[in-house]
Design a protein around this motif. Sequence first.
Motif, PDB file in Angstrom:
ATOM      1  N   GLU A  65      75.101  41.580  43.513  1.00  0.00           N
ATOM      2  CA  GLU A  65      73.659  41.669  43.503  1.00  0.00           C
ATOM      3  C   GLU A  65      73.137  42.286  42.208  1.00  0.00           C
ATOM      4  N   SER A  66      73.985  42.952  41.433  1.00  0.00           N
ATOM      5  CA  SER A  66      73.505  43.739  40.309  1.00  0.00           C
ATOM      6  C   SER A  66      73.245  42.910  39.066  1.00  0.00           C
ATOM      7  N   ARG A  67      73.744  41.701  38.995  1.00  0.00           N
ATOM      8  CA  ARG A  67      73.519  40.900  37.798  1.00  0.00           C
ATOM      9  C   ARG A  67      73.642  39.414  38.129  1.00  0.00           C
ATOM     10  N   ARG A  68      73.210  38.585  37.191  1.00  0.00           N
ATOM     11  CA  ARG A  68      73.293  37.139  37.350  1.00  0.00           C
ATOM     12  C   ARG A  68      74.716  36.678  37.058  1.00  0.00           C
ATOM     13  N   PRO A  69      75.277  35.819  37.920  1.00  0.00           N
ATOM     14  CA  PRO A  69      76.651  35.339  37.688  1.00  0.00           C
ATOM     15  C   PRO A  69      76.714  34.383  36.502  1.00  0.00           C
ATOM     16  N   ILE A  70      77.893  34.314  35.898  1.00  0.00           N
ATOM     17  CA  ILE A  70      78.102  33.541  34.674  1.00  0.00           C
ATOM     18  C   ILE A  70      79.257  32.556  34.874  1.00  0.00           C
ATOM     19  N   THR A  71      79.098  31.346  34.365  1.00  0.00           N
ATOM     20  CA  THR A  71      80.202  30.392  34.231  1.00  0.00           C
ATOM     21  C   THR A  71      80.665  30.382  32.783  1.00  0.00           C
ATOM     22  N   ALA A  72      81.943  30.654  32.551  1.00  0.00           N
ATOM     23  CA  ALA A  72      82.534  30.476  31.218  1.00  0.00           C
ATOM     24  C   ALA A  72      83.058  29.046  31.141  1.00  0.00           C
ATOM     25  N   GLY A 110      75.583  43.286  30.336  1.00  0.00           N
ATOM     26  CA  GLY A 110      74.363  44.077  30.374  1.00  0.00           C
ATOM     27  C   GLY A 110      73.122  43.205  30.351  1.00  0.00           C
ATOM     28  N   LEU A 111      73.172  42.142  29.558  1.00  0.00           N
ATOM     29  CA  LEU A 111      72.045  41.220  29.463  1.00  0.00           C
ATOM     30  C   LEU A 111      71.774  40.532  30.794  1.00  0.00           C
ATOM     31  N   MET A 112      72.833  40.203  31.515  1.00  0.00           N
ATOM     32  CA  MET A 112      72.686  39.540  32.805  1.00  0.00           C
ATOM     33  C   MET A 112      72.278  40.495  33.923  1.00  0.00           C
ATOM     34  N   SER A 113      72.221  41.778  33.628  1.00  0.00           N
ATOM     35  CA  SER A 113      71.832  42.773  34.633  1.00  0.00           C
ATOM     36  C   SER A 113      70.326  42.994  34.676  1.00  0.00           C
ATOM     37  N   VAL A 114      69.607  42.399  33.750  1.00  0.00           N
ATOM     38  CA  VAL A 114      68.148  42.487  33.715  1.00  0.00           C
ATOM     39  C   VAL A 114      67.613  41.066  33.593  1.00  0.00           C
ATOM     40  N   PRO A 115      66.341  40.843  33.896  1.00  0.00           N
ATOM     41  CA  PRO A 115      65.789  39.491  33.757  1.00  0.00           C
ATOM     42  C   PRO A 115      65.889  39.005  32.312  1.00  0.00           C
ATOM     43  N   PRO A 116      66.605  37.903  32.055  1.00  0.00           N
ATOM     44  CA  PRO A 116      66.722  37.399  30.678  1.00  0.00           C
ATOM     45  C   PRO A 116      65.349  37.044  30.117  1.00  0.00           C
ATOM     46  N   ARG A 117      65.164  37.328  28.835  1.00  0.00           N
ATOM     47  CA  ARG A 117      63.872  37.070  28.194  1.00  0.00           C
ATOM     48  C   ARG A 117      63.855  35.750  27.440  1.00  0.00           C
ATOM     49  N   SER A 118      64.919  34.955  27.588  1.00  0.00           N
ATOM     50  CA  SER A 118      64.999  33.676  26.892  1.00  0.00           C
ATOM     51  C   SER A 118      65.941  32.761  27.665  1.00  0.00           C
ATOM     52  N   ASP A 119      65.850  31.447  27.402  1.00  0.00           N
ATOM     53  CA  ASP A 119      66.770  30.490  28.020  1.00  0.00           C
ATOM     54  C   ASP A 119      68.074  30.347  27.241  1.00  0.00           C
ATOM     55  N   ARG A 147      87.837  36.689  31.311  1.00  0.00           N
ATOM     56  CA  ARG A 147      88.170  36.980  32.705  1.00  0.00           C
ATOM     57  C   ARG A 147      87.030  37.655  33.457  1.00  0.00           C
ATOM     58  N   PHE A 148      86.080  38.204  32.738  1.00  0.00           N
ATOM     59  CA  PHE A 148      84.940  38.859  33.385  1.00  0.00           C
ATOM     60  C   PHE A 148      83.981  37.856  34.025  1.00  0.00           C
ATOM     61  N   ALA A 149      84.081  36.572  33.652  1.00  0.00           N
ATOM     62  CA  ALA A 149      83.143  35.569  34.153  1.00  0.00           C
ATOM     63  C   ALA A 149      83.352  35.339  35.644  1.00  0.00           C
ATOM     64  N   ASP A 150      82.294  34.954  36.322  1.00  0.00           N
ATOM     65  CA  ASP A 150      82.361  34.700  37.759  1.00  0.00           C
ATOM     66  C   ASP A 150      83.004  33.357  38.066  1.00  0.00           C
ATOM     67  N   GLU A 151      82.946  32.453  37.103  1.00  0.00           N
ATOM     68  CA  GLU A 151      83.653  31.177  37.191  1.00  0.00           C
ATOM     69  C   GLU A 151      84.172  30.829  35.812  1.00  0.00           C
ATOM     70  N   ILE A 152      85.414  30.365  35.746  1.00  0.00           N
ATOM     71  CA  ILE A 152      85.951  29.788  34.515  1.00  0.00           C
ATOM     72  C   ILE A 152      86.108  28.294  34.764  1.00  0.00           C
ATOM     73  N   LEU A 153      85.373  27.501  34.007  1.00  0.00           N
ATOM     74  CA  LEU A 153      85.387  26.049  34.150  1.00  0.00           C
ATOM     75  C   LEU A 153      86.014  25.433  32.903  1.00  0.00           C
ATOM     76  N   VAL A 154      87.162  24.798  33.072  1.00  0.00           N
ATOM     77  CA  VAL A 154      87.850  24.107  31.977  1.00  0.00           C
ATOM     78  C   VAL A 154      87.584  22.611  32.124  1.00  0.00           C
TER      79      VAL A 154
END
Length: 255
Positions: free
Chosen positions: A12-19, A108-117, A38-45
């Motif tokens: 809940e603390s941040r937005r998930p990321i796909t690498a 850290g960036l994903m833990s707050v509302p991103p200010r850009s796309d 390895r920190f990513a929530d999904e690794i997509l090859v």
Amino acid sequence: MTTTDPGPKTGESRRPITALIPTYNEEATLRACLESVRFADEILVVDSFSTDATLAIASEYGARILQHEYVYSARQKNWAIPQATHDWVLLIDADERVTPELRDEILGLMSVPPRSDGYWIRRRNHFLGRPIRHCGWGSDTVIRLFHRDAARYQDRRVHAEIDLAGPLPTLRHPLDHFSFRSFDQYWRKLQLYSEWGAAQLFAEGRRAGPLDILGRPLTRFLKMYLLRLGILEGTHGLVLSLLAAFSVYLKYARL
């Protein structure tokens, strides 16, 4: 702005990321790349039907693996981006590494509302075993962190960038890039990129004459070695500038 925990998964603390990592026969580089994301929530090859141990290595790291026929880089990535599970995508090539500092900045960036796309990331390019700060390599930036639904690459064979309305923020910490592993590897890359570059120019209606074939390589060398201070890199700068000039020669000779 940073976090000290490299391994949290979706929460809940941040937005998930796909690498997202495009691959083809990357057994020599992929393991270190996967380790760095390895920190990513999904690794997509997204693989182009590798014939070496690439897929086995990806499986070791629990990556989700898709295979898709490769035409050129931008088209492959544009197919791959919508396949990501999460809205935010970190796209990284197999010869690149996310440093711990960049990892923490992204989390850290994903833990707050991103200010850009999307966000620019500087690349620290390595050549013959050392980072290169001159020759124009020190100013290399790429858009690699972006919202899945907003970002697509320009449909170009070479030098395509993500097409996002700017200006976009630039992250503070760089991505390490190890594009040169050996002269054999670099020669194959040089041949391929010169072929793609010539094809792109031809499709745009460009043609080459003697002045292009002779003058453009010389201009590239002088620009990198003198104007962009490649001379300060010693032998590394000389070799790199000469290789770049030769790649320009090959492109316009093919054209």
